[in-house]
Enzyme design. Structure first.
Site, short mmCIF file in Angstrom:
data_model
loop_
_atom_site.label_atom_id
_atom_site.label_comp_id
_atom_site.label_asym_id
_atom_site.label_seq_id
_atom_site.Cartn_x
_atom_site.Cartn_y
_atom_site.Cartn_z
N SER A 184 11.70 40.48 52.35
CA SER A 184 10.49 40.80 51.59
C SER A 184 10.70 41.78 50.45
CB SER A 184 9.42 41.35 52.53
OG SER A 184 9.87 42.53 53.17
N HIS A 212 7.44 34.80 54.14
CA HIS A 212 7.44 34.59 52.69
C HIS A 212 8.00 33.22 52.30
CE1 HIS A 212 6.36 38.81 52.05
NE2 HIS A 212 7.17 39.05 53.07
N LYS A 243 -0.50 34.74 53.27
CA LYS A 243 0.30 34.80 52.03
C LYS A 243 0.13 33.48 51.29
CE LYS A 243 3.47 38.33 53.78
NZ LYS A 243 2.78 38.61 55.08
#
Length: 393
Positions: A184, A212, A243
């Site tokens: 990240s 992610h 996300k």
């Protein structure tokens, strides 16, 4: 009052070392163009990688979900909080990841942090279990390993050979390898094929935090497993839903027996109120987009923005590490300079966060640029020009 004075000394120490964290209040929906405390800004700090947080179809589904299921769940999943919306979402997620998992089943969580705590405390509860943790893992994985009370061994960043050596030397009956997929703060990818091969040779679980990568990697947005073409019963996969999916929550996908063990054993799942079912209903719309033509188009646009950003920078003092993901760190070094550069961008109407220790190692303070499919090429050009100018001043 002596206790308060001690806290105040700790706070002053943070401030003197340029480590104080500050919140800013956003007055508008999540998007590249925001109003922050009354001021219009162009933001490069959200993890809304596909621009779905304010997508009309997702917003409409959230509204519909609230009409159908109300505002809250009212209880934990194992009491009365497990809604039909949660069932539909978990079934859909299991189907979505089934090309990469044997006998796939999914379990939804309120946050990715809770999901990671649940995985490691459930799998690591066996006596003599051993956890092999990547050096740069997310805090939730580190905390999950601590809560599992298993022996923990670190292996160097992205070093599959070092991991294999540790597994060779282990006599533990239960071995658990845990890693981020996309790191990240660096944006690079773990060598998942090599890690999985080592796990399969040694009968170890491979826990992958794809926070992610889910939605952004792979031809259909299935994440790191699709990106690398992996399939194995050894994989325990965690993806977040706040996300790229644009809403909130997380899920774990794995063999059905692993999921059943978590339902029976994982305290972060058992002892918490279930997420509002309206969120699960909205996420069904997100998955439609991620896995469809629009999702593919948004991922292609995001990749074009990443290439534009990297090609446009002309850095001489700062470093731009290799990253093919939406996370593009610019390593500056000193905390105070990172703050100065972040403030300089903010003064030009560009919001890019300065990341400092302990989130990153000392001496590697950085700007963490995150790109979204909702950005335009003009947005990226504006940021690149500002960064190139600030580095020369």
């Amino acid at each position: 009052m002596d206790m308060i004075a001690n806290i105040d000394r700790q706070l002053r120490d943070l401030d003197e070392r340029s480590l104080t964290r500050r919140r800013r209040t956003v007055d508008t929906p999540c998007a590249p163009r925001l109003v922050i405390e009354g001021r219009p800004m162009l933001a490069f700090c959200s993890n809304d990688y596909l621009g779905l947080a304010a997508h009309p179809a997702v917003v409409a589904a959230l509204r519909e979900g609230a009409d159908i299921y109300g505002a809250g769940s009212g209880a934990s999943h194992l009491i009365s909080g497990h809604s039909r919306a949660h069932v539909r979402l978990e079934d859909r997620l299991a189907e979505f990841e089934s090309p990469h998992l044997d006998n796939a089943r999914a379990l939804s969580f309120c946050t990715g942090y809770m999901a990671n705590l649940a995985i490691l405390t459930a799998l690591g509860a066996d006596a003599g279990a051993e956890i092999f943790s990547e050096q740069l893992n997310h805090a939730s994985l580190i905390d999950g390993a601590r809560l599992a009370r298993a022996q923990v061994k670190l292996y160097p960043h992205a070093d599959a050979a070092a991991l294999a050596s540790l597994l060779d030397a282990s006599t533990a009956q239960t071995k658990i390898v845990v890693t981020d997929s996309v790191f990240s703060m660096d944006g690079d990818l773990a060598p998942l094929p090599e890690l999985l091969a080592a796990c399969e040779r040694h009968g170890a679980w491979l826990v992958i935090d794809d926070a992610h990568g889910f939605g952004t990697l792979g031809a259909h947005g299935r994440g790191a497993l699709e990106h690398f073409g992996l399939r194995s019963p050894n994989i325990v996969y965690m993806g977040t839903l706040g996300k790229a999916a644009g809403v909130g929550g997380a899920f774990v996908a794995a063999h059905a027996s692993v999921i059943e063990l978590m339902i029976q054993r994982a305290r972060p799942y058992i002892y918490t109120t279930a997420a509002p079912p309206a969120l699960a209903h909205a996420l069904l719309a997100s998955l439609d987009i991620i896995g469809g033509e629009e999702g593919a188009s948004r991922r292609a646009h995001l990749q074009a923005l990443i290439a534009q950003f990297r090609d446009g920078l002309r850095l001489q003092r700062w470093q731009l590490p290799a990253s093919a993901t939406a996370i593009q760190p610019i390593i500056i070094g000193a905390n105070d300079e990172a703050l100065r550069v972040g403030a300089g961008l903010y003064g030009q109407g560009l919001w890019v966060p300065a990341i400092r220790p302990p989130t990153v190692p000392a001496g590697t303070a950085r700007l963490r640029v995150t790109l979204s499919a909702a950005h335009t090429h003009e947005d990226v050009s504006q940021l690149v020009a500002a960064l190139n100018q600030l580095e020369r001043t």
